[in-house]
Design a protein around this motif. Structure first.
Motif, PDB file in Angstrom:
ATOM      1  N   LEU A  79      14.313  38.045  16.385  1.00 46.64           N
ATOM      2  CA  LEU A  79      14.914  37.313  17.498  1.00 46.64           C
ATOM      3  C   LEU A  79      13.969  36.249  18.046  1.00 46.64           C
ATOM      4  N   LEU A  80      12.672  36.546  18.048  1.00 45.60           N
ATOM      5  CA  LEU A  80      11.702  35.541  18.483  1.00 45.60           C
ATOM      6  C   LEU A  80      11.740  34.312  17.571  1.00 45.60           C
ATOM      7  N   ARG A  81      11.850  34.551  16.260  1.00 46.13           N
ATOM      8  CA  ARG A  81      11.910  33.427  15.314  1.00 46.13           C
ATOM      9  C   ARG A  81      13.190  32.621  15.520  1.00 46.13           C
ATOM     10  N   VAL A  82      14.291  33.333  15.727  1.00 48.74           N
ATOM     11  CA  VAL A  82      15.557  32.635  15.970  1.00 48.74           C
ATOM     12  C   VAL A  82      15.462  31.811  17.253  1.00 48.74           C
ATOM     13  N   LEU A  83      14.894  32.401  18.301  1.00 50.78           N
ATOM     14  CA  LEU A  83      14.774  31.707  19.581  1.00 50.78           C
ATOM     15  C   LEU A  83      13.920  30.457  19.430  1.00 50.78           C
ATOM     16  N   HIS A  84      12.804  30.565  18.720  1.00 50.09           N
ATOM     17  CA  HIS A  84      11.930  29.409  18.522  1.00 50.09           C
ATOM     18  C   HIS A  84      12.641  28.318  17.736  1.00 50.09           C
ATOM     19  N   ALA A  85      13.357  28.700  16.685  1.00 55.67           N
ATOM     20  CA  ALA A  85      14.073  27.714  15.879  1.00 55.67           C
ATOM     21  C   ALA A  85      15.161  27.025  16.693  1.00 55.67           C
ATOM     22  N   LEU A  86      15.886  27.789  17.503  1.00 57.94           N
ATOM     23  CA  LEU A  86      16.953  27.210  18.327  1.00 57.94           C
ATOM     24  C   LEU A  86      16.402  26.233  19.364  1.00 57.94           C
ATOM     25  N   LEU A  87      15.301  26.613  20.003  1.00 54.70           N
ATOM     26  CA  LEU A  87      14.741  25.773  21.056  1.00 54.70           C
ATOM     27  C   LEU A  87      14.104  24.496  20.494  1.00 54.70           C
ATOM     28  N   THR A  88      13.621  24.543  19.269  1.00 51.12           N
ATOM     29  CA  THR A  88      13.004  23.349  18.680  1.00 51.12           C
ATOM     30  C   THR A  88      14.030  22.469  17.981  1.00 51.12           C
ATOM     31  N   GLU A  89      15.040  23.079  17.377  1.00 49.18           N
ATOM     32  CA  GLU A  89      16.048  22.302  16.657  1.00 49.18           C
ATOM     33  C   GLU A  89      17.185  21.847  17.566  1.00 49.18           C
ATOM     34  N   CYS A  90      17.449  22.608  18.646  1.00 52.32           N
ATOM     35  CA  CYS A  90      18.561  22.304  19.557  1.00 52.32           C
ATOM     36  C   CYS A  90      19.882  22.207  18.794  1.00 52.32           C
TER      37      CYS A  90
ATOM     38  N   ASN B 261      21.231  23.608  12.369  1.00 53.08           N
ATOM     39  CA  ASN B 261      19.892  23.229  11.897  1.00 53.08           C
ATOM     40  C   ASN B 261      18.939  24.419  11.923  1.00 53.08           C
ATOM     41  N   ALA B 262      19.053  25.245  12.953  1.00 51.78           N
ATOM     42  CA  ALA B 262      18.211  26.440  13.031  1.00 51.78           C
ATOM     43  C   ALA B 262      18.533  27.387  11.881  1.00 51.78           C
ATOM     44  N   ALA B 263      19.813  27.502  11.542  1.00 55.43           N
ATOM     45  CA  ALA B 263      20.219  28.376  10.434  1.00 55.43           C
ATOM     46  C   ALA B 263      19.617  27.894   9.119  1.00 55.43           C
ATOM     47  N   ARG B 264      19.662  26.571   8.881  1.00 51.15           N
ATOM     48  CA  ARG B 264      19.069  26.033   7.650  1.00 51.15           C
ATOM     49  C   ARG B 264      17.564  26.266   7.624  1.00 51.15           C
ATOM     50  N   ARG B 265      16.920  26.070   8.735  1.00 50.56           N
ATOM     51  CA  ARG B 265      15.465  26.250   8.805  1.00 50.56           C
ATOM     52  C   ARG B 265      15.067  27.694   8.533  1.00 50.56           C
ATOM     53  N   LEU B 266      15.889  28.640   9.014  1.00 47.56           N
ATOM     54  CA  LEU B 266      15.594  30.062   8.848  1.00 47.56           C
ATOM     55  C   LEU B 266      16.167  30.635   7.560  1.00 47.56           C
TER      56      LEU B 266
ATOM     57  N   SER C 160      22.687  32.355   7.648  1.00 47.80           N
ATOM     58  CA  SER C 160      24.013  31.792   7.867  1.00 47.80           C
ATOM     59  C   SER C 160      24.170  31.373   9.319  1.00 47.80           C
ATOM     60  N   GLN C 161      25.052  30.419   9.554  1.00 50.70           N
ATOM     61  CA  GLN C 161      25.290  29.957  10.925  1.00 50.70           C
ATOM     62  C   GLN C 161      25.863  31.062  11.817  1.00 50.70           C
ATOM     63  N   PRO C 162      26.805  31.887  11.316  1.00 48.59           N
ATOM     64  CA  PRO C 162      27.305  32.992  12.154  1.00 48.59           C
ATOM     65  C   PRO C 162      26.209  33.971  12.566  1.00 48.59           C
ATOM     66  N   ALA C 163      25.252  34.230  11.661  1.00 45.16           N
ATOM     67  CA  ALA C 163      24.165  35.167  11.981  1.00 45.16           C
ATOM     68  C   ALA C 163      23.299  34.616  13.119  1.00 45.16           C
ATOM     69  N   VAL C 164      23.033  33.313  13.085  1.00 46.24           N
ATOM     70  CA  VAL C 164      22.232  32.705  14.148  1.00 46.24           C
ATOM     71  C   VAL C 164      23.018  32.660  15.448  1.00 46.24           C
ATOM     72  N   SER C 165      24.316  32.401  15.373  1.00 45.93           N
ATOM     73  CA  SER C 165      25.160  32.408  16.581  1.00 45.93           C
ATOM     74  C   SER C 165      25.177  33.792  17.225  1.00 45.93           C
ATOM     75  N   THR C 166      25.258  34.837  16.399  1.00 50.10           N
ATOM     76  CA  THR C 166      25.223  36.211  16.914  1.00 50.10           C
ATOM     77  C   THR C 166      23.894  36.501  17.597  1.00 50.10           C
ATOM     78  N   ALA C 167      22.796  36.038  16.969  1.00 51.91           N
ATOM     79  CA  ALA C 167      21.477  36.249  17.556  1.00 51.91           C
ATOM     80  C   ALA C 167      21.351  35.510  18.888  1.00 51.91           C
ATOM     81  N   LEU C 168      21.936  34.317  18.984  1.00 53.97           N
ATOM     82  CA  LEU C 168      21.901  33.556  20.230  1.00 53.97           C
ATOM     83  C   LEU C 168      22.664  34.290  21.338  1.00 53.97           C
ATOM     84  N   ARG C 169      23.788  34.878  21.002  1.00 51.16           N
ATOM     85  CA  ARG C 169      24.541  35.652  22.011  1.00 51.16           C
ATOM     86  C   ARG C 169      23.717  36.837  22.500  1.00 51.16           C
TER      87      ARG C 169
END
Length: 322
Positions: free
Chosen positions: A14-25, A29-34, A37-46
């Motif tokens: 979750l820390l990695r997802v949070l960092h990717a989201l905050l830097t990529e906005c 883009n965060a999903a590609r960097r990590l 999948s986009q749904p997996a990152v959206s779930t982590a953001l929720r």
């Protein structure tokens, strides 16, 4: 109490997802960097929003923008991930044969395909379970930032003025030659300075904003001007454009030799004594002591230096035969 409970529930993922989201906005883009999948990152953001009691990212005119809470978390999360990486490197002994790491390196697209293939072959032999991802350099790619945040492990370049805060290791040298189609009026002989200046030139866009290459810098110092008629964003387009036009191209010999061997193109010695192109590897302090990254750099350097030495030997034989 809720805040304390929230932080106890956050894991490294979750820390990695949070960092990717905050830097990529951007979730995509965060999903590609990590590499998720986009749904997996959206779930982590929720989950992160529920845990931290804040939206973290909200929609804006240009996509998404961090909230004040999100911006305040960016630096602490970055530091936390760096500390976790340090702990992991200290606890786990690197074993190339067992490593499943994805090594990331950015290179200019005028590097000889043979050199790239040799780097891949070395890694496949010594670290068969690992992967290597080559990234294309360009004006829109902030390679310095990518090295700083760990998206890249290394960069191969040859700019006259690389960033001073990055670590650098020389690899090999190459000379500037002229490339043109095989039946070009100037092919098969040494060009004069006048012929060179008046010829139609195809020129690559710079790889970094504000950076001038060896050729442009030298021409400016000598107060010489060439007749540039076209700019191209990718080096690999050059041979195809040359075959259809009267243009010539000035670039590294290794690039020219490769395409002369595979296409009806000819190479001529440049009439101007350009400085030799110095190729080197760059990396950031954050990965300097990492055992995996150090091993990777050693393999790239070994292959590149061997390749450079073989080029010199081949040219020495050519000169002796002539």
């Amino acid at each position: 109490m809720a805040g304390q409970y929230a932080w106890e529930s956050i894991d490294v993922h979750l820390l990695r997802v949070l960092h990717a989201l905050l830097t990529e906005c951007s979730v995509s883009n965060a999903a590609r960097r990590l590499n998720q999948s986009q749904p997996a990152v959206s779930t982590a953001l929720r989950r992160l929003r529920d845990m931290l009691g804040d939206q973290l990212l909200v929609r804006s005119r240009n996509g998404m923008t961090p909230t004040e809470r999100g911006m305040a978390l960016l630096e602490p999360v970055k530091i936390a991930l760096q500390q976790i990486e340090t702990i992991a490197m200290q606890q786990v002994k690197f074993d190339a044969a067992q490593s499943r790491r994805i090594f990331n390196i950015a290179t200019p697209d005028y590097l000889n395909a043979t050199l790239i293939a040799q780097i891949v072959a070395r890694l496949r032999k010594l670290a068969p379970q690992s992967q290597v991802a080559f990234h294309s350099l360009g004006q829109d790619y902030d390679y310095v930032r990518a090295l700083e945040n760990g998206d890249l492990d290394a960069v191969i370049g040859n700019w006259p003025q690389p960033p001073e805060h990055l670590r650098m290791l020389p690899l090999f040298e190459d000379e500037v030659v002229c490339l043109m189609r095989e039946d070009h009026p100037l092919a098969g002989r040494k060009l004069t300075i006048t012929e060179y200046a008046e010829a139609e030139h195809l020129v690559p866009n710079p790889y970094s904003v504000g950076q001038r290459g060896v050729i442009d810098l030298h021409l400016a110092r000598e107060r010489l001007k060439r007749n540039v008629v076209a700019y191209v964003p990718y080096f690999n387009l050059v041979p195809y454009l040359l075959m259809q036009t009267e243009m010539i191209f000035s670039g590294p010999r290794m690039f020219a030799e490769y395409f002369c061997d595979h296409m009806p193109l000819a190479m001529s010695q440049a009439p101007i004594e350009f400085p030799r192109m110095q190729f080197y590897m760059l990396w950031h302090d954050r990965s300097h002591h990492g055992e995996e990254c150090r091993w990777f750099r050693e393999q790239v350097a070994s292959v590149a230096r061997s390749y450079g030495a073989s080029m010199l030997e081949a040219r020495a034989r050519q000169l002796a035969a002539a």
